[in-house]
Design a protein around this motif. Structure first.
Motif, mmCIF file in Angstrom:
data_model
loop_
_atom_site.group_PDB
_atom_site.id
_atom_site.type_symbol
_atom_site.label_atom_id
_atom_site.label_comp_id
_atom_site.label_asym_id
_atom_site.label_seq_id
_atom_site.Cartn_x
_atom_site.Cartn_y
_atom_site.Cartn_z
ATOM 1 N N SER A 31 16.711 3.022 18.380
ATOM 2 C CA SER A 31 15.431 3.572 18.816
ATOM 3 C C SER A 31 14.918 4.605 17.814
ATOM 4 C CB SER A 31 15.595 4.203 20.200
ATOM 5 O OG SER A 31 14.413 4.839 20.603
ATOM 6 N N GLN A 32 15.815 5.469 17.340
ATOM 7 C CA GLN A 32 15.421 6.464 16.343
ATOM 8 C C GLN A 32 14.997 5.787 15.040
ATOM 9 O OE1 GLN A 32 18.733 9.107 15.876
ATOM 10 N NE2 GLN A 32 18.111 10.428 17.576
ATOM 11 N N GLN A 33 15.736 4.766 14.624
ATOM 12 C CA GLN A 33 15.408 4.081 13.378
ATOM 13 C C GLN A 33 14.043 3.410 13.444
ATOM 14 O OE1 GLN A 33 18.813 1.507 12.979
ATOM 15 N NE2 GLN A 33 19.770 2.830 11.464
ATOM 16 N N SER A 34 13.683 2.913 14.604
ATOM 17 C CA SER A 34 12.395 2.232 14.724
ATOM 18 C C SER A 34 11.227 3.200 14.562
ATOM 19 C CB SER A 34 12.309 1.497 16.060
ATOM 20 O OG SER A 34 12.236 2.417 17.129
ATOM 21 N N ARG A 35 11.456 4.479 14.807
ATOM 22 C CA ARG A 35 10.386 5.479 14.657
ATOM 23 C C ARG A 35 10.207 5.946 13.219
ATOM 24 N NH1 ARG A 35 12.887 7.894 19.447
ATOM 25 N NH2 ARG A 35 13.759 9.414 18.032
ATOM 26 N N LEU A 36 11.235 5.774 12.382
ATOM 27 C CA LEU A 36 11.133 6.205 10.992
ATOM 28 C C LEU A 36 10.310 5.207 10.185
ATOM 29 C CD1 LEU A 36 14.785 7.380 10.241
ATOM 30 C CD2 LEU A 36 12.771 8.811 10.554
ATOM 31 N N PRO A 37 9.591 5.690 9.159
ATOM 32 C CA PRO A 37 8.838 4.753 8.318
ATOM 33 C C PRO A 37 9.798 3.874 7.514
ATOM 34 C CG PRO A 37 8.714 6.971 7.415
ATOM 35 C CD PRO A 37 9.417 7.076 8.737
ATOM 36 N N LYS A 38 9.365 2.644 7.233
ATOM 37 C CA LYS A 38 10.162 1.730 6.426
ATOM 38 C C LYS A 38 10.058 2.138 4.962
ATOM 39 C CE LYS A 38 8.216 -1.803 8.905
ATOM 40 N NZ LYS A 38 7.562 -3.081 8.884
ATOM 41 N N LEU A 39 11.080 1.765 4.202
ATOM 42 C CA LEU A 39 11.082 2.062 2.773
ATOM 43 C C LEU A 39 9.879 1.425 2.091
ATOM 44 C CD1 LEU A 39 12.768 3.669 0.830
ATOM 45 C CD2 LEU A 39 14.138 1.642 0.387
ATOM 46 N N THR A 40 9.440 0.280 2.590
ATOM 47 C CA THR A 40 8.280 -0.394 2.006
ATOM 48 C C THR A 40 7.001 0.416 2.227
ATOM 49 O OG1 THR A 40 7.993 -1.688 4.027
ATOM 50 C CG2 THR A 40 9.253 -2.702 2.248
ATOM 51 N N ASP A 41 6.996 1.251 3.276
ATOM 52 C CA ASP A 41 5.845 2.120 3.516
ATOM 53 C C ASP A 41 5.851 3.312 2.575
ATOM 54 O OD1 ASP A 41 5.081 0.492 5.637
ATOM 55 O OD2 ASP A 41 6.131 1.737 7.130
ATOM 56 N N MET A 59 0.844 -1.167 0.000
ATOM 57 C CA MET A 59 0.000 0.000 0.000
ATOM 58 C C MET A 59 0.890 1.231 0.000
ATOM 59 S SD MET A 59 -2.856 1.094 2.798
ATOM 60 C CE MET A 59 -1.891 1.496 4.208
ATOM 61 N N ALA A 60 0.636 2.156 -0.920
ATOM 62 C CA ALA A 60 1.407 3.395 -0.993
ATOM 63 C C ALA A 60 1.056 4.276 0.193
ATOM 64 C CB ALA A 60 1.112 4.114 -2.303
ATOM 65 N N TYR A 61 2.031 5.018 0.652
ATOM 66 C CA TYR A 61 1.839 5.877 1.806
ATOM 67 C C TYR A 61 1.643 7.290 1.300
ATOM 68 C CZ TYR A 61 2.475 7.330 6.649
ATOM 69 O OH TYR A 61 2.281 7.815 7.914
ATOM 70 N N GLU A 62 0.565 7.916 1.683
ATOM 71 C CA GLU A 62 0.276 9.287 1.269
ATOM 72 C C GLU A 62 0.860 10.251 2.294
ATOM 73 O OE1 GLU A 62 -1.368 10.182 -1.568
ATOM 74 O OE2 GLU A 62 -1.476 8.063 -2.106
ATOM 75 N N ILE A 105 7.485 3.497 -0.622
ATOM 76 C CA ILE A 105 7.469 3.194 -2.052
ATOM 77 C C ILE A 105 6.694 1.900 -2.267
ATOM 78 C CG2 ILE A 105 8.875 2.710 -4.077
ATOM 79 C CD1 ILE A 105 11.151 4.233 -2.657
ATOM 80 N N GLU A 106 5.605 2.037 -3.015
ATOM 81 C CA GLU A 106 4.751 0.879 -3.279
ATOM 82 C C GLU A 106 5.517 -0.168 -4.064
ATOM 83 O OE1 GLU A 106 0.465 -0.141 -5.355
ATOM 84 O OE2 GLU A 106 1.043 1.933 -5.025
ATOM 85 N N GLY A 107 5.417 -1.427 -3.619
ATOM 86 C CA GLY A 107 6.069 -2.524 -4.307
ATOM 87 C C GLY A 107 7.524 -2.741 -3.925
ATOM 88 N N MET A 108 8.084 -1.869 -3.098
ATOM 89 C CA MET A 108 9.486 -2.014 -2.676
ATOM 90 C C MET A 108 9.593 -3.192 -1.713
ATOM 91 S SD MET A 108 12.622 -1.043 -2.674
ATOM 92 C CE MET A 108 12.793 0.606 -3.280
ATOM 93 N N PRO A 109 10.487 -4.138 -1.981
ATOM 94 C CA PRO A 109 10.623 -5.272 -1.062
ATOM 95 C C PRO A 109 11.304 -4.852 0.233
ATOM 96 C CG PRO A 109 12.254 -5.409 -2.805
ATOM 97 C CD PRO A 109 11.360 -4.241 -3.134
ATOM 98 N N ASP A 110 10.959 -5.526 1.312
ATOM 99 C CA ASP A 110 11.590 -5.273 2.607
ATOM 100 C C ASP A 110 12.846 -6.122 2.675
ATOM 101 O OD1 ASP A 110 12.265 -4.586 5.158
ATOM 102 O OD2 ASP A 110 10.632 -5.670 6.127
ATOM 103 N N LEU A 111 13.994 -5.518 2.398
ATOM 104 C CA LEU A 111 15.252 -6.250 2.313
ATOM 105 C C LEU A 111 15.825 -6.613 3.675
ATOM 106 C CD1 LEU A 111 16.940 -4.207 -0.549
ATOM 107 C CD2 LEU A 111 15.666 -6.341 -0.711
ATOM 108 N N ARG A 112 15.377 -5.937 4.718
ATOM 109 C CA ARG A 112 15.943 -6.211 6.043
ATOM 110 C C ARG A 112 15.685 -7.645 6.481
ATOM 111 N NH1 ARG A 112 13.590 -1.426 9.457
ATOM 112 N NH2 ARG A 112 11.843 -2.000 8.170
ATOM 113 N N GLY A 113 14.539 -8.185 6.143
ATOM 114 C CA GLY A 113 14.224 -9.551 6.537
ATOM 115 C C GLY A 113 14.903 -10.588 5.662
#
Length: 170
Positions: free
Chosen positions: A100-110, A1-4, A112-120
């Motif tokens: 802690s700061q990184q956990s508050r930022l949105p993920k790249l998958t949030d 889902m794309a993030y507005e 850009i629509e269709g972007m894979p979550d590479l961290r996992g």
């Protein structure tokens, strides 16, 4: 889902990213000052390592003369390994505000629509061995650590076609 996004959200993300960069700069400066230290063998051997895990100091305490060379060598190795573990714990503590700061930022998958979550998908690296360089535990039997492939074609070495150049000018 794309993030507005609206303007306030983007400004908040940029502000968070700038704060994270300031935190990274502070951590880098503090990390360079870290020292891990360990003492073993009834306080007869102390080893300190710098932020990169390089031994920067080795001290022998009273009674070191009562140990044989192999016992001293073993104690120095043990102290260096424990000093590296001490350093790793200090590094984890130092990095906790950044995590802690990184956990508050949105993920790249949030974002850009269709972007894979590479961290996992990143593989976990194996733990380096603490065994001596020529030990059997460090050097398993040949082939034991080779990659194994299951979906492969076999190659018949007995019926290999020989290709040779017969031209004398070659």
């Amino acid at each position: 889902m794309a993030y507005e996004f609206d303007r306030a959200e983007l400004e908040s993300i940029v502000s968070d990213a700038q704060e994270q960069l300031r935190t990274v700069a502070r951590i880098q400066h503090e990390r360079a000052q870290l020292v891990g230290t360990a003492t073993v063998s009834n306080k007869r051997v102390t080893v300190s390592v710098n932020a990169d895990g390089v031994v920067v100091e080795t001290k022998f305490g009273p009674g070191i003369e009562n140990l044989g060379y192999s016992a001293i060598a073993k104690a120095v190795t043990e102290a260096a390994q424990l000093a590296a573990q001490d350093l790793a714990a200090k590094n984890r503590d130092l990095m906790s505000p950044l995590r802690s700061q990184q956990s508050r930022l949105p993920k790249l998958t949030d974002l850009i629509e269709g972007m894979p979550d590479l961290r996992g998908e990143l593989p976990t690296p194996p733990e380096p061995s603490l065994k001596s360089p020529n030990s059997a535990e460090r050097n398993p039997l040949p082939g034991a650590d080779e990659m194994q492939f299951t979906d492969v074609e076999s190659y018949d070495h007995d019926h290999e076609v020989q290709h040779r150049t017969t031209e004398a000018g070659w």
